[in-house]
Write an enzyme that holds these catalytic residues in place. Structure first.
Site, PDB file in Angstrom:
ATOM      1  N   GLU A  26       3.991  45.053  10.250  1.00 10.39           N
ATOM      2  CA  GLU A  26       3.632  45.421   8.877  1.00 10.39           C
ATOM      3  C   GLU A  26       4.617  44.846   7.865  1.00 10.39           C
ATOM      4  O   GLU A  26       4.241  44.404   6.784  1.00 10.39           O
ATOM      5  CB  GLU A  26       3.578  46.938   8.746  1.00 10.39           C
ATOM      6  CG  GLU A  26       2.345  47.575   9.335  1.00 10.39           C
ATOM      7  CD  GLU A  26       1.081  47.140   8.638  1.00 10.39           C
ATOM      8  OE1 GLU A  26       0.673  47.771   7.660  1.00 10.39           O
ATOM      9  OE2 GLU A  26       0.485  46.135   9.081  1.00 10.39           O
ATOM     10  N   THR A  37      -2.212  43.373  -0.872  1.00 11.52           N
ATOM     11  CA  THR A  37      -1.376  44.563  -0.719  1.00 11.52           C
ATOM     12  C   THR A  37      -0.055  44.454  -1.474  1.00 11.52           C
ATOM     13  O   THR A  37       0.384  45.399  -2.132  1.00 11.52           O
ATOM     14  CB  THR A  37      -1.101  44.828   0.770  1.00 11.52           C
ATOM     15  OG1 THR A  37      -2.359  45.006   1.446  1.00 11.52           O
ATOM     16  CG2 THR A  37      -0.253  46.072   0.964  1.00 11.52           C
TER      17      THR A  37
END
Length: 334
Positions: A155, A208
Site C-alpha cells: 500500500e 488516491t
C-alpha cells in the site's frame, strides 16, 4: 513491533480462510476480494471485504531464485512488469526476506479483475492475493496476521501511505477495525448477516494520492466529537446487529464534504439511494466508487440499477456490484 490481531466475530469455521498446506506445490491460483475502506465515518480505521469484484494471482516456482512477473492482464498496460516496482512482487519480496528464504524463485501472473483507481482497494486485492499465494506455495501454516505488515508495504508503494483499512479486510475477510497503527492493532468485528452492499463505480478518475491531499489537516473540536460519536455508534451497531443504528451512525463531517466534490452528482446519488430504501450511503475509500448498505439483495440491485442509469444520463459510464460482506478473504481457486 508486535502486531495484535483480535477476532471478535462469532466462531465460524466454514468462513475462515484456509491457511497453510500446499507444501511442495509447484503453482497456485489465488483470488483476493475488493474492499470498502473508511465506511463513511471511519477514515483509515474501518473497512470490510465484498464478494466481488477482486483480483487473481497465479504463482509458479522457478529454478532461479528471485521474483519475476511474466504477465499482467486487465490493467490496460498501466501496471509495471518490473518486480522492483509492482506492489505484488515487492510485498512478496519483503515476506521472503522476513523468513530468510531468498533462495526461493517464483514467477507471478497478475490478473486484474477489478478496476484500477476505483476506491475499492484494487492494489490491496492484488497484494493480498500475491502474499496468500506465496504463503500457500511454501506451505506456511502461520496466522494470516503475519502477512499484514508486508501487505501494508504494498500500500505504501501504491499510494504513498501504508494504511491497513483495505489490506486488512482483504486479508482477514469480514469487517475490520484498525484500533492503532503504532503498535499495529487490528480487530475483526461482527456484522449483521443480512446486510447487503450496493456498489457503483463511476467511470471518472480520482487518484488516491490526490484525494488524500485535499483532506483538511486541522479540524475543530465540535466536528471531532461528532465523528467520534458516529464511529462508536457504527461499531456498536455492528455488535448489536442493529441496522438502524448502523445507518444513522454512517455520517462523515470531516472527509466526505471535501472528497464528494470529486464525484459527479454525489449528493443527488445519495438522495436517490436513500429514497430507494438504502440504510446508508457514502464514498468507498477515496472514491470515485460509492456504496450503500441495504437490508436485502433486491433493494441493493434496484439502487445500483437506478444510479447507473442516472450516471449514464449525464454521459458517465459505471460498473456496479452487489454483495454481502465477504467473511472468507483470500482463497485458493486452482
Amino acid at each position: 513491533m508486535e502486531n495484535t490481531i483480535q477476532d471478535l466475530k462469532q466462531p465460524s469455521p466454514s468462513t475462515a480462510p484456509p491457511l497453510g498446506g500446499g507444501g511442495g506445490l509447484d503453482s497456485v491460483h489465488v483470488f483476493a476480494p475488493a474492499t470498502v475502506a473508511n465506511v463513511v465515518c471511519g477514515f483509515d480505521v474501518l473497512g470490510f471485504a465484498v464478494n466481488e469484484p477482486g483480483d487473481e494471482v497465479v504463482m509458479r516456482r522457478t529454478e532461479k531464485p528471485g521474483i519475476t512477473i511474466s504477465k499482467i492482464t486487465g490493467d490496460n498496460g498501466r501496471l509495471p512488469m518490473d518486480a522492483a516496482k509492482n506492489t505484488v512482487s515487492v510485498s512478496v519480496e519483503h515476506y521472503l526476506k522476513s523468513i530468510g528464504r531468498l533462495d526461493v524463485g517464483v514467477d507471478i501472473e497478475l490478473h486484474k479483475k477489478m478496476p484500477i483507481g476505483s476506491g475499492l482497494g484494487s492494489s490491496s486485492a492484488s497484494t493480498v492475493a500475491g502474499l496468500y499465494a506465496i504463503k500457500t506455495l511454501l506451505g506456511d501454516n502461520s496466522e494470516p496476521s503475519k502477512l499484514l505488515p508486508f501487505a501494508m508495504k504494498g500500500e505504501e508503494l501504491a499510494c504513498g501511505h501504508g494504511h491497513a483499512d483495505n489490506v486488512a479486510p482483504a486479508l482477514f475477510g469480514g469487517f475490520v477495525l484498525i484500533r492503532s497503527y503504532e503498535p499495529l492493532d487490528v480487530v475483526r468485528l461482527p456484522h449483521p448477516k443480512d446486510l447487503w452492499c450496493a456498489i457503483v463505480f463511476p467511470d471518472v478518475d480520482v487518484p488516491t494520492r490526490e484525494a488524500r491531499q485535499i483532506i483538511r489537516n486541522k479540524i475543530n473540536m465540535k466536528d471531532a466529537v461528532t465523528q467520534w460519536g458516529n464511529i462508536a455508534g457504527l461499531v456498536s451497531g455492528l455488535f448489536m446487529q442493529d441496522i438502524d443504528l448502523i445507518g444513522r451512525s454512517m455520517q462523515d463531517v470531516l472527509v466526505e464534504p471535501v472528497r464528494s466534490m470529486l464525484i459527479p452528482d454525489f449528493y443527488e446519488m445519495r438522495k436517490m439511494a436513500m429514497d430507494l430504501g438504502a440504510v446508508s450511503f457514502g464514498i468507498s475509500g477515496s472514491g470515485p466508487s460509492v456504496f450503500a448498505f441495504t437490508r436485502d439483495e433486491q433493494t441493493a440491485r434496484l439502487i445500483t440499477g437506478k444510479l447507473k442509469q442516472h450516471l449514464n444520463s449525464i454521459k458517465i459510464g459505471a460498473n456496479t456490484y452487489v454483495s454481502t460482506i465477504n467473511d472468507a478473504g483470500p482463497r485458493v481457486i486452482g
